[in-house]
Design an enzyme around this catalytic site. Structure first.
Site, PDB file in Angstrom:
ATOM      1  N   SER A  54     -14.320 -23.026  25.624  1.00  0.00           N
ATOM      2  CA  SER A  54     -14.433 -23.016  24.173  1.00  0.00           C
ATOM      3  C   SER A  54     -15.224 -24.217  23.669  1.00  0.00           C
ATOM      4  O   SER A  54     -14.973 -25.355  24.071  1.00  0.00           O
ATOM      5  CB  SER A  54     -13.041 -23.031  23.533  1.00  0.00           C
ATOM      6  N   ASP A 103     -13.920 -21.873  12.667  1.00  0.00           N
ATOM      7  CA  ASP A 103     -13.588 -22.478  13.955  1.00  0.00           C
ATOM      8  C   ASP A 103     -14.695 -23.404  14.467  1.00  0.00           C
ATOM      9  O   ASP A 103     -15.040 -23.380  15.645  1.00  0.00           O
ATOM     10  CB  ASP A 103     -13.290 -21.402  14.997  1.00  0.00           C
ATOM     11  N   HIS A 148     -10.520 -25.378  17.005  1.00  0.00           N
ATOM     12  CA  HIS A 148      -9.244 -25.269  17.710  1.00  0.00           C
ATOM     13  C   HIS A 148      -9.175 -26.183  18.936  1.00  0.00           C
ATOM     14  O   HIS A 148      -8.087 -26.451  19.442  1.00  0.00           O
ATOM     15  CB  HIS A 148      -8.953 -23.814  18.107  1.00  0.00           C
TER      16      HIS A 148
END
Length: 386
Positions: free
Chosen positions: A223, A145, A115
């Site tokens: 992230s 992901d 993402h």
């Protein structure tokens, strides 16, 4: 004689000045201590027994581990900037997102979240030394992901982080999260493993069931950064936070190294994950099991003799309908009960193309076992029954 006395006085004055300048109590004791000079700290003066806690650098054992982990791996953490361009009506707008990543080899490959780079037209990577390089996407796995990007940088600028083993993790273990929250490069936060084997919905109806839950602070920009144990091994990739405000609320999640070790080699070699295919493209989730909605033409499921909805045609209207009662209802796979699409997907994900599984279906009111040989696949879609 006068010359001799002058030399003696000068030496004495210099000694006095030196003692005064280096006196720890000068200016009320507010002058910072030289850590190389061993002096009793305020804590040790109050409780002398604490002197045995500190090492030669003045660190407690816990501090020494945290400092060592950071110094060992921080140069392997990168800042990722992803720029996307969207067309809206007659205007184009650009959006810039940031994230983190971990260098995984001396070829310049970097592991991050999918993402972070999804939909980006341009991806740039900034290293620990401030140098920025354009990056290319090598492979991606949207379901888990994960993505691998690559830069062309000198070997002496690349500090790979070694992949560890997450199978032996325990709740309560100390962990260290590194990333770039809010663009603050190579920030370290610490915490513990709060829970293991959590399920986290990443993409569509797909859930990862082996997620690590931590309480180390993770914020926007973190992230894709590495999660490390006390030895500096990469045991996960930080991927999400549970929050209502968009900021860390003490519950974070990381994709485990056991999953990374299976996915990354395929991303590097093929650019994608080669998954086993059942040939079932879509199911309806019911209270009793999974009702087959669509099958791939001449796919494994169809070749195995599984049945989907029966196509009906009306004489009055040139429209096609479906008779769902004719479709097989999947209730088990290899004698393991399945109720949700996640149950089905999770079991198939653990197999390899070419493996054979046995689906137990309800057909015309009877339980029927059907052997099914898996091929290569795209994930099954799921919708709730209506």
């Amino acid at each position: 004689m006068r010359f001799f006395l002058g030399c003696v006085l000068s030496a004495m004055l210099a000694s006095v000045m030196t003692i005064w300048l280096t006196n720890p109590s000068r200016d009320g004791g507010l002058v910072a201590q030289d850590r190389r000079v061993r002096v009793e700290s305020p804590v040790e003066l109050v409780r002398p027994a604490t002197a045995n806690i500190y090492d030669s650098d003045g660190f407690t054992p816990e501090e020494a581990v945290a400092v060592s982990v950071y110094e060992a791996v921080n140069r392997g953490v990168v800042n990722i900037t992803a720029k996307a361009v969207t067309d809206r009506l007659l205007t184009k707008s650009s959006q810039e997102d940031t994230g983190s990543g971990a260098i995984i080899d001396h070829e310049g490959r970097i592991l991050t979240n999918f993402h972070v780079v999804n939909g980006a037209k341009d991806v740039a990577v900034t290293l620990y030394n401030g140098k920025t390089y354009p990056a290319t996407l090598i492979g991606a796995d949207p379901l888990n992901d994960l993505a691998v990007i690559q830069i062309e940088a000198a070997d002496d600028e690349l500090y790979p982080i070694a992949l560890g083993d997450s199978r032996g993790l325990r709740v309560g273990m100390r962990v260290f999260a590194l990333g770039n929250p809010f663009g603050l490069e190579r920030t370290l936060t610490t915490g513990i493993i709060s829970s293991l084997n959590r399920s986290l919905q990443i993409h569509g109806h797909w859930k990862i069931k082996s997620i690590i839950q931590i309480d180390a602070a993770i914020n926007p920009g973190s992230s894709g950064g590495p999660l490390l144990d006390s030895h500096g091994w990469l045991i996960g990739i930080n991927t999400a936070i549970a929050t209502t405000s968009g900021q860390s609320a003490g519950v974070g999640f990381a994709i485990p190294a056991s999953l990374i070790s299976r996915v990354v080699p395929q991303l590097v070699k093929y650019g994608r994950v080669i998954r086993p295919e059942s040939g079932i493209d879509k199911v309806y989730q019911t209270e009793k099991g999974l009702l087959i909605a669509e099958m791939r033409p001449n796919g494994p499921a169809e070749r195995a003799g599984l049945r989907g909805p029966k196509i009906t045609r009306s004489r009055l209207f040139p429209m096609k309908g479906q008779d769902r009662t004719a479709a097989d209802l999947i209730v088990a796979i290899d004698d393991q009960k399945v109720v949700t699409a996640e149950d089905f997907l999770g079991y198939i994900e653990g197999k390899r193309p070419g493996d054979e599984v046995t689906l137990t279906v309800i057909r015309e009111g009877r339980r029927v076992p059907i052997p099914l040989q898996l091929a290569n696949s795209e994930p099954v879609e799921s919708t709730s029954s209506r």
